[in-house]
Design a protein around this motif. Sequence first.
Motif, PDB file in Angstrom:
ATOM      1  N   PHE A 169      21.937  29.176  -8.806  1.00 46.53           N
ATOM      2  CA  PHE A 169      21.522  27.769  -8.842  1.00 46.53           C
ATOM      3  C   PHE A 169      20.006  27.655  -8.846  1.00 46.53           C
ATOM      4  O   PHE A 169      19.432  26.671  -9.298  1.00 46.53           O
ATOM      5  N   LEU A 219      26.533  30.881  -4.725  1.00 54.25           N
ATOM      6  CA  LEU A 219      26.150  29.603  -5.332  1.00 54.25           C
ATOM      7  C   LEU A 219      25.501  28.693  -4.297  1.00 54.25           C
ATOM      8  O   LEU A 219      24.448  28.097  -4.537  1.00 54.25           O
ATOM      9  N   LEU A 220      26.113  28.610  -3.114  1.00 51.21           N
ATOM     10  CA  LEU A 220      25.582  27.727  -2.070  1.00 51.21           C
ATOM     11  C   LEU A 220      24.212  28.210  -1.597  1.00 51.21           C
ATOM     12  O   LEU A 220      23.302  27.417  -1.374  1.00 51.21           O
ATOM     13  N   PHE A 221      24.071  29.531  -1.457  1.00 49.52           N
ATOM     14  CA  PHE A 221      22.781  30.064  -1.008  1.00 49.52           C
ATOM     15  C   PHE A 221      21.681  29.740  -2.015  1.00 49.52           C
ATOM     16  O   PHE A 221      20.612  29.252  -1.649  1.00 49.52           O
ATOM     17  N   PHE A 265      21.655  27.441  -4.166  1.00 51.72           N
ATOM     18  CA  PHE A 265      21.429  25.995  -4.158  1.00 51.72           C
ATOM     19  C   PHE A 265      20.417  25.630  -3.073  1.00 51.72           C
ATOM     20  O   PHE A 265      19.451  24.897  -3.318  1.00 51.72           O
ATOM     21  N   GLY A 266      20.625  26.179  -1.869  1.00 50.07           N
ATOM     22  CA  GLY A 266      19.673  25.939  -0.781  1.00 50.07           C
ATOM     23  C   GLY A 266      18.288  26.437  -1.134  1.00 50.07           C
ATOM     24  O   GLY A 266      17.279  25.779  -0.866  1.00 50.07           O
ATOM     25  N   LEU A 267      18.236  27.599  -1.773  1.00 49.31           N
ATOM     26  CA  LEU A 267      16.951  28.171  -2.196  1.00 49.31           C
ATOM     27  C   LEU A 267      16.247  27.227  -3.170  1.00 49.31           C
ATOM     28  O   LEU A 267      15.042  26.970  -3.049  1.00 49.31           O
ATOM     29  N   LEU A 289      16.628  23.964  -3.478  1.00 46.44           N
ATOM     30  CA  LEU A 289      16.143  22.777  -2.762  1.00 46.44           C
ATOM     31  C   LEU A 289      14.843  23.088  -2.031  1.00 46.44           C
ATOM     32  O   LEU A 289      13.892  22.298  -2.049  1.00 46.44           O
ATOM     33  N   THR A 290      14.806  24.263  -1.376  1.00 45.65           N
ATOM     34  CA  THR A 290      13.627  24.626  -0.593  1.00 45.65           C
ATOM     35  C   THR A 290      12.399  24.785  -1.491  1.00 45.65           C
ATOM     36  O   THR A 290      11.322  24.253  -1.198  1.00 45.65           O
ATOM     37  N   GLU A 304      11.855  23.607  -4.529  1.00 43.31           N
ATOM     38  CA  GLU A 304      11.426  22.359  -5.161  1.00 43.31           C
ATOM     39  C   GLU A 304      10.790  21.412  -4.151  1.00 43.31           C
ATOM     40  O   GLU A 304       9.769  20.780  -4.447  1.00 43.31           O
ATOM     41  N   GLY A 305      11.385  21.345  -2.952  1.00 45.60           N
ATOM     42  CA  GLY A 305      10.815  20.496  -1.917  1.00 45.60           C
ATOM     43  C   GLY A 305       9.402  20.944  -1.555  1.00 45.60           C
ATOM     44  O   GLY A 305       8.492  20.125  -1.391  1.00 45.60           O
ATOM     45  N   THR A 306       9.213  22.246  -1.437  1.00 39.30           N
ATOM     46  CA  THR A 306       7.896  22.776  -1.086  1.00 39.30           C
ATOM     47  C   THR A 306       6.866  22.408  -2.155  1.00 39.30           C
ATOM     48  O   THR A 306       5.746  21.988  -1.833  1.00 39.30           O
ATOM     49  N   ARG A 310       7.036  19.903  -4.209  1.00 41.37           N
ATOM     50  CA  ARG A 310       6.790  18.460  -4.171  1.00 41.37           C
ATOM     51  C   ARG A 310       5.817  18.134  -3.051  1.00 41.37           C
ATOM     52  O   ARG A 310       4.975  17.243  -3.188  1.00 41.37           O
ATOM     53  N   TYR A 311       5.943  18.857  -1.934  1.00 43.56           N
ATOM     54  CA  TYR A 311       5.055  18.607  -0.803  1.00 43.56           C
ATOM     55  C   TYR A 311       3.608  18.887  -1.197  1.00 43.56           C
ATOM     56  O   TYR A 311       2.694  18.125  -0.874  1.00 43.56           O
ATOM     57  N   THR A 317      15.580  20.977 -12.203  1.00 39.51           N
ATOM     58  CA  THR A 317      16.911  20.582 -11.742  1.00 39.51           C
ATOM     59  C   THR A 317      17.748  19.966 -12.840  1.00 39.51           C
ATOM     60  O   THR A 317      18.927  20.274 -12.973  1.00 39.51           O
TER      61      THR A 317
END
Lengths: 233, 295, 331
Positions: free
Chosen positions: B45, B104-106, B108-110, B112-113, B115-117, B119-120, B228
């Motif tokens: 992901f 897949l879930l891991f 996905f979390g990666l 999010l992290t 992209e969020g970073t 964006r910050y 994304t």
Amino acid sequence: MSALLNVAGLNAWYGESHILHGVDLHVNEGEMICILGRNGMGKTTTLRSIMGILRKRTGTITFAGSDMMTMPLHKTARAGLGFVPEERGIFASLSVQENLMLPPVVAKGGMSVDEIYALFPNLHERRNSPGTKLSGGEQQMLAMARILRTGARCLLLDEPTEGLAPVIIQNIGTVLGELKKRGMTVVLVEQNFRFASKVADRFYLMDHGQMVAEFPVGDLPANMDMLNRELGV
Amino acid sequence: MTMIFGVPMAALMGQLLIGLINGSFYALLSLGLAVIFGLLRVINFAHGAQYMLGAFVALLLLTWTGVNYWIALILAPLIVGTFGALVERTMLSRLYKLDHLYGLLFTFGLALTIEGTFRYFFGSSGQPYPTPPALAGGVNLGFMFLPIYRGWVIVASLAVCIAVWLLIEKTKLGSYLRAATENPVLVQSFGVNVPLLLTLTYALGASLAAFAGVLAAPIYQVSPLMGTNIIIVVFAVVVVGGMGSILGAIVTGYLLGIAEGLTKVFYPEASNTVIFVIMAIVLILRPAGLFGKDV
Amino acid sequence: MSHSDATAAPAPAAVQGATRIKAVILLAMLGFLLLVPMFLYPIFLMKILCFALFAAGFNLLLGYTGLLSFGHAAFFGGGAYFTAHAVKVWGLSPELGILVGVIGAAGLGLIMGLIAIRRQGIYFAMITLALSQMFFFFCLQAAFTNGEDGIQSVPRGIFLGVLDLSNQINMYYFVLGVFLLGILAIWRIINSPFGMILKSIRENEARATSLGYTVARYKLAAFVMSAAIAGLAGSVKSLVFQFATLTDVAWQMSGEVILMTLLGGIGTLIGPVIGAGLVVTLQNYLATSPLPVTVITGVVFMVCVLLFRRGLVGEFYASRIGRRLGFKSDS
């Protein structure tokens, strides 16, 4: 302790089920031993544990002086052990030639590709077709041939004659005879002891995860009754 | 003016070109996903995030150190690939024995992290990346005007796709990869360091995504969110093609890009959804996908 | 050996203990839910209840059927849009508006389910994600959703013609009632013969097929039920906040509900509720910080997958204390 391969007190598990209960065996350099036994007695498990494919195991395994218990799987081949699985493990997405060349050469003294093709002319003819398009007998030849190329010192051979026609079995017998001449050490797992008696130097009989008998090939006639009873032939 | 099916030739060709460019990115990204999935059985992901990282690394190399496009095209995939290798070694490799959904879930979390970073630190708005001077301008093909950079994107992605295909189908390393996809334990028992092979494969997939990201930087804005939306489309591409074959992933990528471009000409309202519609139709008619072998 | 036997099978007294503890916890929670609006903002509590119901409905599919949907935002957001439209434009009462939302979400679930159950595992996840993204674009372009603006100032109306929902406390108890009914429905489903078949599909699909069950039909039924409950949660949410927007149908929402379920405990009845409470609270705290929430949720995701795959509730059940109290770790 002069044996090439030494196994002592080997226990092994598949998940929760305890398969091997203290297996002891040894193989001398250049010797060909054969493990007999009915299905489900732990013969394949013994080979897979020695090779290190099955990791849930206790006891000691030494090969050529190295401790095999702690060695990661990809190093056991480099130590000189070669494994030919019962299901042969020919890769469908690789050609015959690619299958043959797949295992890395681990030591000098392996057969050259020319020697292998001389020994197995069928494989040369079909070197460009996909590995799994070969017949069962040819797949068995290929599975053995690719280990012979690597220079492995000791071959772990799991039921090479299973499901094959008599003429092919004869071929495999010839190949094993050839290997013996070259001084290869072999651990053979077989149900067919008539076949094995032509090539093996020594026999082990396995029952419920333990070795219950051991005798040289010369004592085979004396043990015939016991074997027929044990193997249910 | 030449008309085809009631549409001006130039407009048709223009959209076809846009479709081919989108298809180039779809092909590169679905190729990376297929390579990773083949061996690791992980749907990555984070592939979209790695694509975004590629573009950002190129941008930051340019603005902070003045490293130009051509060097970034090599360097960014290497940096992102190394990052991928670290992630695989330290975390992802712990999940192989579990249900594949955890991979897949891991990732996905990666995603999010990461992209969020970004964006910050960089905000959500896009930043332009200049077209390299050597590829500026365009040529008149007679029926349409072709910006040189866009032509380059098509050529470069095609070349990389073919190179990766050759690597997998024709080299020794590729034969290890194909064999390990079928039976990793046996290949490892032959003396091949399969855990290392897994790490390298993940790194290769991540660097392919990063390469696509650098290619995309001068065309699209470089933004933390650029990965994304494209990754969800690429998932649909992968479902259409079937994960079974490397070639299938590449071909499907280009085809669906073109299909999307053509939809823009004839029925623009559906251009966002056409790939998903094709996916639904393929699933109904041929659940294994166009090139898939499994059902 | 004897030691592990003792821990593997709890004594009957312990099982009884677990049942008693569960009953006490249940009553305590019920009392808490009834009284808590005196201490906390009702709107915040209602948000938690909506997401808790959403996650519990999602868990019906993931936890009890073993299907990971990455597209549940379509049902949550779809329910919200349908209800908002029915109440605002058609002038329906809240109960009828919610009914429209639930039926709409279930219909959407039927269509998506029919396509998605043709593949399993990872493919199922990717297909549901792609289909929900398609629905997202539909909502972006369709006229009735008002695109980027969404449907604003949705009236809450009067429940059954007697209870004025514009009163915050009335609304809270209404949402609580819906939530409890939803949880009760899920509890009934998973403990019915139908639920047992779902669990057997989760454990071993091939065996369920060989036992003669039409696995595809059971999966589809579970998918539609899960979609309907997600739609119910979305419908109620649109009345609570009085709007329905694209956020509710975006893929991030699908990710959030997975996180809530994973964090609380996949396959436990209470886990998703607790997970939803934690995630919503976390979002509330971070709403004013410059750090995007996704950084934290992403890290929590990774940590859960690497270290706490059973989730908080599941880990508690599997812990020494939990086992001694008679909880089963795999329920």
